[in-house]
Design an enzyme around this catalytic site. Structure first.
Site, short mmCIF file in Angstrom:
data_model
loop_
_atom_site.label_atom_id
_atom_site.label_comp_id
_atom_site.label_asym_id
_atom_site.label_seq_id
_atom_site.Cartn_x
_atom_site.Cartn_y
_atom_site.Cartn_z
N GLY A 12 0.82 -1.27 -0.05
CA GLY A 12 -0.01 -0.07 0.02
C GLY A 12 0.78 1.35 -0.05
O GLY A 12 0.56 2.15 -0.72
N ASN A 102 -2.90 -10.97 -0.28
CA ASN A 102 -2.41 -12.27 -0.83
C ASN A 102 -3.75 -13.22 -0.51
O ASN A 102 -4.50 -12.94 0.33
CB ASN A 102 -1.38 -12.92 0.16
CG ASN A 102 0.10 -12.34 -0.33
OD1 ASN A 102 0.27 -11.86 -1.51
ND2 ASN A 102 0.88 -12.06 0.59
N LYS A 185 -1.63 -16.53 -8.77
CA LYS A 185 -0.68 -15.69 -7.82
C LYS A 185 -0.29 -16.47 -6.53
O LYS A 185 0.71 -16.25 -6.09
CB LYS A 185 -1.11 -14.24 -7.57
CG LYS A 185 -0.44 -13.47 -6.39
CD LYS A 185 -0.74 -12.18 -5.86
CE LYS A 185 0.25 -11.58 -4.64
NZ LYS A 185 -0.24 -10.42 -4.20
N ASN A 253 16.22 -11.91 -2.84
CA ASN A 253 14.76 -11.67 -2.36
C ASN A 253 14.22 -12.82 -1.45
O ASN A 253 14.53 -14.14 -1.83
CB ASN A 253 13.92 -11.58 -3.54
CG ASN A 253 13.42 -10.12 -3.86
OD1 ASN A 253 13.20 -9.35 -2.83
ND2 ASN A 253 13.82 -9.51 -4.76
#
Length: 309
Positions: A12, A102, A185, A253
């Protein structure tokens, strides 16, 4: 365009900050030390795509803001119900609440709170977190969002948001099958988050270990099998894109699930692997790799939840 960002964390904060930079009237909703820092110093973003700072009003009370055109809903999944119950002051006649969370259950929860006509599905593809109060660290990923109406039609409000996102300079795509996007996703997140959290090493080292990469691929396949059984089949091309994305992202990552685990924060395990294991059981599907990752991480999720309450 008035936009409220409910949950001004990594996702956000980054996208809300970019929209504010581009001239949208953005209001940030958050709490605690992060809220205090936003009020005192503004939003600061350290990004692989260029650092920036922006001033945007911040509050912990939606009543301070009033009706908006869009609400980017970015809270953690375990806070969905509580935050959804506070959306009332932000809602106008045509307000769209766009979940960028998610998991695949958030839209249903939001629809129960504000009505299905006010909900749009969305998926954020980015690696970002709160580095310190008031500071967002963006470390990579595609840095894009995909969103769309739940019934698949192309609405005027969705097209307006797309234009605004394009003006803000980040990737944005309108989807006529957003539920499929959410499942695709979920497949990627369960693999990326599950492996980096369970192994405690970044994606680059997981990619370079044959057995670990095979487990990563099995996690993607298992989630897609559950998606098909649930009536939302993920095309083979989308499955291959999930693996290609994992090969392309920066080798250092981790994932937010890993970061929450090591920091002692509540984890989104139940909305990810827990959901997949439960839904697979309902359909009589075997998901052994998902079950193994869930079993490895569940003790940490329980420990962290106890420590944070």
């Amino acid at each position: 365009m008035r936009i409220a960002v409910y949950g001004a964390g990594g996702v956000g904060g980054y996208f809300g900050g970019r929209l504010a930079q581009a001239g949208a009237e953005v209001h940030l909703i958050t709490r605690g030390a992060h809220l205090q820092a936003l009020r005192e110093h503004g939003l600061r973003v350290r990004s692989v795509k260029g650092d920036f700072e922006v001033q945007a009003p911040a509050t912990d009370d939606p009543a301070d803001i009033g009706p908006c055109d869009f609400v980017l809903f970015c809270v953690k999944t375990f806070d969905t119900d509580a935050a959804a119950a506070r959306l009332g002051p932000l809602m106008g006649e045509g307000t769209a609440v766009v979940s960028l969370q998610n998991g695949v259950e958030n839209e249903e929860k939001l629809a129960r709170a504000v009505g299905e006509d006010h909900v749009m599905g969305g998926a954020a593809f980015i690696f970002a977190e709160i580095a310190e109060p008031g500071v967002i660290l963006h470390t990579g990923g595609p840095t894009s969002i995909t969103f769309g109406e739940l019934d698949g039609h192309t609405s005027e409000r969705a097209k307006r948001l797309l234009v605004r996102c394009e003006q803000a300079g980040f990737g944005a795509e309108l989807s006529a099958s957003i539920k499929t996007v959410l499942w695709a996703k979920l497949a990627f997140i369960c693999a990326q988050a599950g492996m980096t959290a369970a192994v405690r090493l970044p994606i680059g080292e997981i990619r370079s270990a044959d057995a670990a990469w095979a487990a990563f691929s099995r996690l993607v396949a298992e989630v897609c099998a559950v998606a098909e059984a649930d009536g939302n089949p993920v095309p083979q091309a989308a499955q291959e894109r999930a693996l290609a994305l994992a090969q392309a992202i920066e080798p250092g990552n981790f994932s937010s699930l890993h970061d929450d685990l090591v920091a002692g924060r509540r984890m989104e395990l139940e909305a990810l692997h827990g959901f997949v294991v439960r839904r697979a059981a309902e359909h009589g599907l075997a998901v052994p790799t998902s079950e193994a990752v869930y079993a490895i991480l569940q003790p940490w999720a329980i420990r962290n939840q106890r420590a944070s309450t």
